[in-house]
Design a protein around this motif. Structure first.
Motif, PDB file in Angstrom:
ATOM      1  N   GLU A  26       0.852  -1.181   0.000  1.00 56.10           N
ATOM      2  CA  GLU A  26       0.000   0.000   0.000  1.00 56.10           C
ATOM      3  C   GLU A  26       0.896   1.242   0.000  1.00 56.10           C
ATOM      4  OE1 GLU A  26      -3.133   2.102   2.999  1.00 56.10           O
ATOM      5  OE2 GLU A  26      -3.222  -0.078   2.789  1.00 56.10           O
ATOM      6  N   PRO A  27       0.664   2.185  -0.928  1.00 54.71           N
ATOM      7  CA  PRO A  27       1.530   3.376  -0.989  1.00 54.71           C
ATOM      8  C   PRO A  27       1.574   4.129   0.342  1.00 54.71           C
ATOM      9  CG  PRO A  27       0.116   3.265  -2.908  1.00 54.71           C
ATOM     10  CD  PRO A  27      -0.359   2.203  -1.953  1.00 54.71           C
ATOM     11  N   GLN A  28       2.770   4.470   0.734  1.00 52.69           N
ATOM     12  CA  GLN A  28       2.998   5.223   1.972  1.00 52.69           C
ATOM     13  C   GLN A  28       4.315   5.965   1.800  1.00 52.69           C
ATOM     14  OE1 GLN A  28       1.004   5.220   4.766  1.00 52.69           O
ATOM     15  NE2 GLN A  28       2.324   6.631   5.841  1.00 52.69           N
ATOM     16  N   PRO A  29       4.340   7.250   2.084  1.00 56.04           N
ATOM     17  CA  PRO A  29       5.601   7.982   1.930  1.00 56.04           C
ATOM     18  C   PRO A  29       6.628   7.561   2.970  1.00 56.04           C
ATOM     19  CG  PRO A  29       3.936   9.375   2.939  1.00 56.04           C
ATOM     20  CD  PRO A  29       3.256   8.091   2.549  1.00 56.04           C
ATOM     21  N   LEU A  30       7.876   7.514   2.545  1.00 62.23           N
ATOM     22  CA  LEU A  30       8.997   7.237   3.431  1.00 62.23           C
ATOM     23  C   LEU A  30       9.847   8.513   3.442  1.00 62.23           C
ATOM     24  CD1 LEU A  30      11.130   4.036   3.585  1.00 62.23           C
ATOM     25  CD2 LEU A  30      12.148   6.289   3.822  1.00 62.23           C
ATOM     26  N   GLU A  31       9.803   9.236   4.544  1.00 65.33           N
ATOM     27  CA  GLU A  31      10.491  10.526   4.633  1.00 65.33           C
ATOM     28  C   GLU A  31      11.950  10.335   5.031  1.00 65.33           C
ATOM     29  OE1 GLU A  31       8.123  12.624   7.505  1.00 65.33           O
ATOM     30  OE2 GLU A  31       6.650  13.224   5.976  1.00 65.33           O
TER      31      GLU A  31
END
Length: 135
Positions: free
Chosen positions: A81-86
């Motif tokens: 599932e798309p999730q930003p990785l900062e």
């Protein structure tokens, strides 16, 4: 930065170039860690010893603030599932490294016990190159 590296989305105001990237090996390890730990984040403090390595935490476990700079946001979801990785860096460290492009790589070895990759027998490593400033 190599042709097959994954560049982070640009986050610094007024810039149109990525400052940080992942090697394919780092992205692959991050996907594995994501399945085990959920969404992730990086922080590079610039301190001595383990603090000089990029540290990977479950997203939100390391509190950032005005003393940190968001250098980029990755999408390593590939089937997840798309999730930003900062990717965050302490402002003080950014002042030293602001002329470099950074690439997160992974090598065999044991990193910090605080970084989620430590039990895998691998550690994240930062590679840097002088940045070619856009014209």
């Amino acid at each position: 930065m190599t042709a097959d590296s994954i560049d982070a989305a640009v986050t610094l105001p007024g810039e149109d170039f990525s400052r940080v990237a992942l090697t394919p090996a780092a992205a692959e390890l991050l996907r594995l860690l994501w399945v085990r730990h959920g969404p992730l984040m990086f922080h590079q403090s610039g301190g001595c010893c383990d603090g000089s390595s990029p540290m990977c935490y479950p997203a939100g476990d390391f509190l950032t603030g005005d003393s940190d700079v968001l250098l980029g946001i990755f999408d390593v979801s590939e089937g997840l599932e798309p999730q930003p990785l900062e990717f965050w860096m302490s402002r003080e460290q950014f002042n030293y490294w602001n002329h470099t492009h950074l690439t997160v790589d992974v090598v065999p070895g044991r990193g910090s016990g605080f970084s989620v990759e430590a039990p895998e027998g691998k550690r994240f490593l930062m590679r840097s190159a002088l940045m070619d400033w856009p014209a």
